[in-house]
Design a protein around this motif. Sequence first.
Motif, PDB file in Angstrom:
ATOM      1  N   GLY A  42       0.830  -1.221   0.000  1.00  0.00           N
ATOM      2  CA  GLY A  42       0.000   0.000   0.000  1.00  0.00           C
ATOM      3  C   GLY A  42       0.854   1.256   0.000  1.00  0.00           C
ATOM      4  N   GLY A  43       1.926   1.292   0.821  1.00  0.00           N
ATOM      5  CA  GLY A  43       2.809   2.460   0.835  1.00  0.00           C
ATOM      6  C   GLY A  43       3.503   2.669  -0.496  1.00  0.00           C
ATOM      7  N   LYS A  44       3.981   1.563  -1.107  1.00  0.00           N
ATOM      8  CA  LYS A  44       4.644   1.700  -2.403  1.00  0.00           C
ATOM      9  C   LYS A  44       3.684   2.162  -3.489  1.00  0.00           C
ATOM     10  CE  LYS A  44       8.276  -1.673  -1.488  1.00  0.00           C
ATOM     11  NZ  LYS A  44       8.918  -2.946  -1.892  1.00  0.00           N
ATOM     12  N   ALA A  45       2.447   1.723  -3.475  1.00  0.00           N
ATOM     13  CA  ALA A  45       1.461   2.156  -4.476  1.00  0.00           C
ATOM     14  C   ALA A  45       1.168   3.649  -4.334  1.00  0.00           C
ATOM     15  CB  ALA A  45       0.179   1.336  -4.331  1.00  0.00           C
ATOM     16  N   ARG A  46       1.059   4.147  -3.098  1.00  0.00           N
ATOM     17  CA  ARG A  46       0.786   5.571  -2.868  1.00  0.00           C
ATOM     18  C   ARG A  46       1.962   6.410  -3.328  1.00  0.00           C
ATOM     19  NH1 ARG A  46      -0.510   4.902   1.752  1.00  0.00           N
ATOM     20  NH2 ARG A  46       1.429   5.381   2.869  1.00  0.00           N
ATOM     21  N   ALA A  79       4.152   5.695  -5.674  1.00  0.00           N
ATOM     22  CA  ALA A  79       4.238   5.671  -7.130  1.00  0.00           C
ATOM     23  C   ALA A  79       3.193   6.579  -7.762  1.00  0.00           C
ATOM     24  CB  ALA A  79       4.066   4.227  -7.630  1.00  0.00           C
ATOM     25  N   ALA A  80       1.966   6.643  -7.224  1.00  0.00           N
ATOM     26  CA  ALA A  80       0.920   7.515  -7.780  1.00  0.00           C
ATOM     27  C   ALA A  80       1.293   8.985  -7.612  1.00  0.00           C
ATOM     28  CB  ALA A  80      -0.418   7.205  -7.104  1.00  0.00           C
ATOM     29  N   LEU A  81       1.854   9.385  -6.418  1.00  0.00           N
ATOM     30  CA  LEU A  81       2.263  10.765  -6.202  1.00  0.00           C
ATOM     31  C   LEU A  81       3.412  11.153  -7.121  1.00  0.00           C
ATOM     32  CD1 LEU A  81       2.084  10.928  -2.278  1.00  0.00           C
ATOM     33  CD2 LEU A  81       0.489  11.937  -3.938  1.00  0.00           C
ATOM     34  N   ALA A  82       4.345  10.235  -7.351  1.00  0.00           N
ATOM     35  CA  ALA A  82       5.478  10.535  -8.233  1.00  0.00           C
ATOM     36  C   ALA A  82       5.008  10.761  -9.661  1.00  0.00           C
ATOM     37  CB  ALA A  82       6.489   9.385  -8.184  1.00  0.00           C
ATOM     38  N   ALA A  83       3.991  10.032 -10.140  1.00  0.00           N
ATOM     39  CA  ALA A  83       3.481  10.211 -11.502  1.00  0.00           C
ATOM     40  C   ALA A  83       2.817  11.571 -11.663  1.00  0.00           C
ATOM     41  CB  ALA A  83       2.495   9.083 -11.832  1.00  0.00           C
ATOM     42  N   GLU A  84       2.033  12.023 -10.659  1.00  0.00           N
ATOM     43  CA  GLU A  84       1.373  13.316 -10.767  1.00  0.00           C
ATOM     44  C   GLU A  84       2.391  14.459 -10.727  1.00  0.00           C
ATOM     45  OE1 GLU A  84      -1.698  14.026 -11.447  1.00  0.00           O
ATOM     46  OE2 GLU A  84      -2.258  11.891 -11.554  1.00  0.00           O
ATOM     47  N   GLU A  85       3.385  14.369  -9.862  1.00  0.00           N
ATOM     48  CA  GLU A  85       4.404  15.416  -9.796  1.00  0.00           C
ATOM     49  C   GLU A  85       5.177  15.523 -11.099  1.00  0.00           C
ATOM     50  OE1 GLU A  85       6.836  14.500  -6.481  1.00  0.00           O
ATOM     51  OE2 GLU A  85       5.308  15.010  -4.973  1.00  0.00           O
ATOM     52  N   LEU A 117       7.126   9.220 -18.034  1.00  0.00           N
ATOM     53  CA  LEU A 117       5.848   9.270 -17.328  1.00  0.00           C
ATOM     54  C   LEU A 117       5.084   7.959 -17.480  1.00  0.00           C
ATOM     55  CD1 LEU A 117       3.706  10.858 -15.752  1.00  0.00           C
ATOM     56  CD2 LEU A 117       2.853  11.734 -17.948  1.00  0.00           C
ATOM     57  N   ALA A 118       5.157   7.371 -18.669  1.00  0.00           N
ATOM     58  CA  ALA A 118       4.453   6.096 -18.880  1.00  0.00           C
ATOM     59  C   ALA A 118       5.017   5.000 -17.981  1.00  0.00           C
ATOM     60  CB  ALA A 118       4.563   5.686 -20.346  1.00  0.00           C
ATOM     61  N   GLU A 119       6.340   4.991 -17.786  1.00  0.00           N
ATOM     62  CA  GLU A 119       6.952   3.978 -16.918  1.00  0.00           C
ATOM     63  C   GLU A 119       6.536   4.197 -15.463  1.00  0.00           C
ATOM     64  OE1 GLU A 119      11.382   2.210 -15.832  1.00  0.00           O
ATOM     65  OE2 GLU A 119      11.131   3.786 -17.336  1.00  0.00           O
ATOM     66  N   ILE A 120       6.508   5.461 -15.032  1.00  0.00           N
ATOM     67  CA  ILE A 120       6.103   5.758 -13.653  1.00  0.00           C
ATOM     68  C   ILE A 120       4.656   5.360 -13.427  1.00  0.00           C
ATOM     69  CG2 ILE A 120       5.781   7.617 -11.983  1.00  0.00           C
ATOM     70  CD1 ILE A 120       8.141   9.069 -13.270  1.00  0.00           C
ATOM     71  N   GLU A 121       3.777   5.670 -14.385  1.00  0.00           N
ATOM     72  CA  GLU A 121       2.368   5.310 -14.252  1.00  0.00           C
ATOM     73  C   GLU A 121       2.169   3.795 -14.258  1.00  0.00           C
ATOM     74  OE1 GLU A 121       0.511   7.321 -17.437  1.00  0.00           O
ATOM     75  OE2 GLU A 121       0.232   9.207 -16.329  1.00  0.00           O
ATOM     76  N   SER A 122       2.988   3.080 -15.074  1.00  0.00           N
ATOM     77  CA  SER A 122       2.883   1.619 -15.099  1.00  0.00           C
ATOM     78  C   SER A 122       3.257   1.014 -13.746  1.00  0.00           C
ATOM     79  CB  SER A 122       3.786   1.057 -16.198  1.00  0.00           C
ATOM     80  OG  SER A 122       3.780  -0.359 -16.173  1.00  0.00           O
ATOM     81  N   ARG A 123       4.300   1.564 -13.130  1.00  0.00           N
ATOM     82  CA  ARG A 123       4.711   1.071 -11.813  1.00  0.00           C
ATOM     83  C   ARG A 123       3.621   1.342 -10.783  1.00  0.00           C
ATOM     84  NH1 ARG A 123       8.768   4.102 -11.146  1.00  0.00           N
ATOM     85  NH2 ARG A 123      10.205   2.824 -12.362  1.00  0.00           N
ATOM     86  N   ALA A 124       3.015   2.504 -10.875  1.00  0.00           N
ATOM     87  CA  ALA A 124       1.943   2.838  -9.934  1.00  0.00           C
ATOM     88  C   ALA A 124       0.742   1.913 -10.123  1.00  0.00           C
ATOM     89  CB  ALA A 124       1.532   4.304 -10.117  1.00  0.00           C
ATOM     90  N   ASN A 125       0.378   1.607 -11.372  1.00  0.00           N
ATOM     91  CA  ASN A 125      -0.754   0.703 -11.632  1.00  0.00           C
ATOM     92  C   ASN A 125      -0.467  -0.713 -11.134  1.00  0.00           C
ATOM     93  OD1 ASN A 125      -2.213   2.769 -12.878  1.00  0.00           O
ATOM     94  ND2 ASN A 125      -1.366   2.309 -14.903  1.00  0.00           N
ATOM     95  N   TYR A 138      -1.915  -4.526  -4.661  1.00  0.00           N
ATOM     96  CA  TYR A 138      -2.536  -4.201  -3.377  1.00  0.00           C
ATOM     97  C   TYR A 138      -3.979  -4.696  -3.325  1.00  0.00           C
ATOM     98  CZ  TYR A 138      -4.352  -1.430   0.487  1.00  0.00           C
ATOM     99  OH  TYR A 138      -4.962  -1.046   1.646  1.00  0.00           O
ATOM    100  N   GLU A 139      -4.715  -4.484  -4.409  1.00  0.00           N
ATOM    101  CA  GLU A 139      -6.110  -4.946  -4.443  1.00  0.00           C
ATOM    102  C   GLU A 139      -6.196  -6.472  -4.346  1.00  0.00           C
ATOM    103  OE1 GLU A 139      -7.650  -3.357  -8.008  1.00  0.00           O
ATOM    104  OE2 GLU A 139      -7.793  -1.281  -7.256  1.00  0.00           O
TER     105      GLU A 139
END
Length: 765
Positions: free
Chosen positions: A227-231, A233-239, A394-402, A408-409
């Motif tokens: 859960g921490g790693k997913a959060r 990764a999502a913040l890094a993609a938006e920044e 950005l695509a790589e960062i978003e893929s890691r976040a997904n 997590y789910e």
Amino acid sequence: MIETVPPRDGREYPGSDSVSLRDLFNVLKKNIPIIAVCTVLGLTLGILYSVKTPSTYQATARLVIDPEQSRILSQDATTGTVIIEAAEIASQVEIVKSEAIAESVIRELGLMNDPEIVSSTSWQSALKGYAVSAINSLAGSGDTEHAAQGTEEQMRRTMDGFLDRVSVRRVGQSYVLEIGYRSGDPEKAARTANALAEAYIRNGMNDRAEAAKQGALWLEGRLVDIGGKAREAALAAEEYRNQHDITAMANETSLDQQQLSEVSSQMLAARAETADASAKLTTLSRLIASNSTDANLPEIANNPQILKLRDEMRLAEIRLEGLKERYSAGNPAITTATADIARIQANIVNELRQVEALYRSNLEIAQGREKLAEQQFENATSQGADKNIARVELAEIESRANTYRRLYESLLQQFVSTFQTQSFPLGKARIVTAATEPLSRNWPKPSVVLPFSLVLGMSFGLFAAVARNSLDRRAGSSERLQRELGITSLGHVPVYRAQPTANGQAEGLPATVMPLRAILDTPYSPFSEALRSVKNSLDAIIPAHGSVVIGITSVGSGEGKTTIATNLAQLYQNEQQSVLLVDADFVAARLTRLAFNAAPDFALKPIHPATFGDTSTTGTTTRLLRTSRSTERSCIDHEPDGMPDHSAVPVPLLTVEQTRHLATGPYRYGHLSALKEALAKLRPKYKLIIVDMSGFEESADTRTICSQVDGIILVIGNNKKLTIERLSEALKVFGRSRVSLLGVISNRSDTGSRHRSPLSRGLTA
């Protein structure tokens, strides 16, 4: 070289490499007592086993494995169908028979000291237990560690005996397992089978609960980490998107990418329009240059002025063709028509040039649009080039976040399921049918034991019969002689048995010599009937015209060859056939001694020396002649009313003494050449000459005489001692001599008296 003469009836006997059904039938018929005894013995043993063996009862409980609660299902990746994992089912079967389940049931039911289980342990386990007990006793019974080891060893022995009585099997291809337990007590068998099923279910529930507890603890820690790693990764993609001014649209594409796509489409459309206008202009220019008015371009085909001029051109050409037919060249009318055609064609070319000017204008417009679209595409490309690298990152960062979000789910769903399982564990199996007390014993079953013992005894009897037949190498079977040595059987002569005194039978003779005149004394006895059958077989071999010399011999002495030779000669003599009996047994000379002592009693008459053309007589010859005359008078005196006895016509006999008397000079073995010369002189006077010889296994004279006769007959009188190997080795003494073996006569056989007709029994009596 031994040669056998095949029978003339055209029948073929089985070869040496085949066994007929008749041979098998004869073997079975001969060994019926052995097969019957073995069958009865096997059945008796089966009955004793059924009576003496303690009864065993088996109770069974059925349980079904839930496919949703256990890992026994898998999905085929290619077809998507659900398949049953047979290995998982087999694993569950082995779990039921495991030592953990067995120990649980033994402790639950208190079977540690059950005498039924302890007494059924194997001798290896018992011996090992005794050894451990002895070691423990020597080491000291008060030691706690040794006592614990003894208890553990006792439990292992009990489990061995217990598991020997447990049976687990899968019912067909279903999920149902059948658990059985055997015991001498039906109630205990049912109780133990149910305890096994319950222990298996309880063991499965405990395992699942423990596994769920361990899994929940592990999943809880992994959820916090993922859960921490997913959060993050999502913040890094938006920044990163905000830093590089990358605007995402609803369909997850950027605005720059959409503009670049639209400009690219416009540029492609402009290029296509330019290419179309250029192609039309090129086509029309080529038509004008070739002074051709046939053009199918859309602007030309739809131009009414050009269509009108083409119609006028066609009418002018038709009018010119008509004028040329009516007038000659140079006529003013033809000149006028030609000028009209030229004027119309010039008008069409002018119209085409106007269309060409229109095409050139359209091409210039299309080229201008194409240049404008290319400039716009270059501007859009240059503006978005600096953002391509940013988009890739950005695509790589978003893929890691997904990825972290999906992981997590998935872990969250597993955690919820595991927590539910831990709170309410479900067994992987459930009892379908509980075990009940069996109504009948499982073993021994007379319906199984008795047929099996019967078949086993019969099989052993058949094996013993086949082994006996294979090991029995006695030459008593004509089929075996024909199959293994290629020797034809001429018949079977039974053992001679003295009959009640009949008319014409000689009295006062020793019992040992009575068979020599059996054909005269008992004409319809089994012995005589069999000998007449042998004569019929010989008749098929003897040629119809001319004479033949047949030698009768045996392997050794005491086979009854002299009896066969004498009776055959008397049989031929009393059927009014010219026959001569020759005594060539220079070792025993039995017929010669009979001729000296009791020739009339055996209907034998030594031949006269004049038969050889010799007029000289010796004392021996005179004595033989006197014996011959007394034989004739004895034959006449025995017949009432002075009528001759045709059943006792004496048989001419060439004795050993007469043969030796014919030998000339002081040669020791001159009798062999003398016998050869005598046979040559006597052959024209007799149709059949029977030569009685010694056993060829022990006499070299017989092997020499056999090469001087037309054929020999082998008499076998001791079937129990004469084997096929001995007979084969005996026949090898002839070497490469050409000897014609006519066949074999089985003497003293029991087969000749089995099929005796009532008429023959009545005549004999």
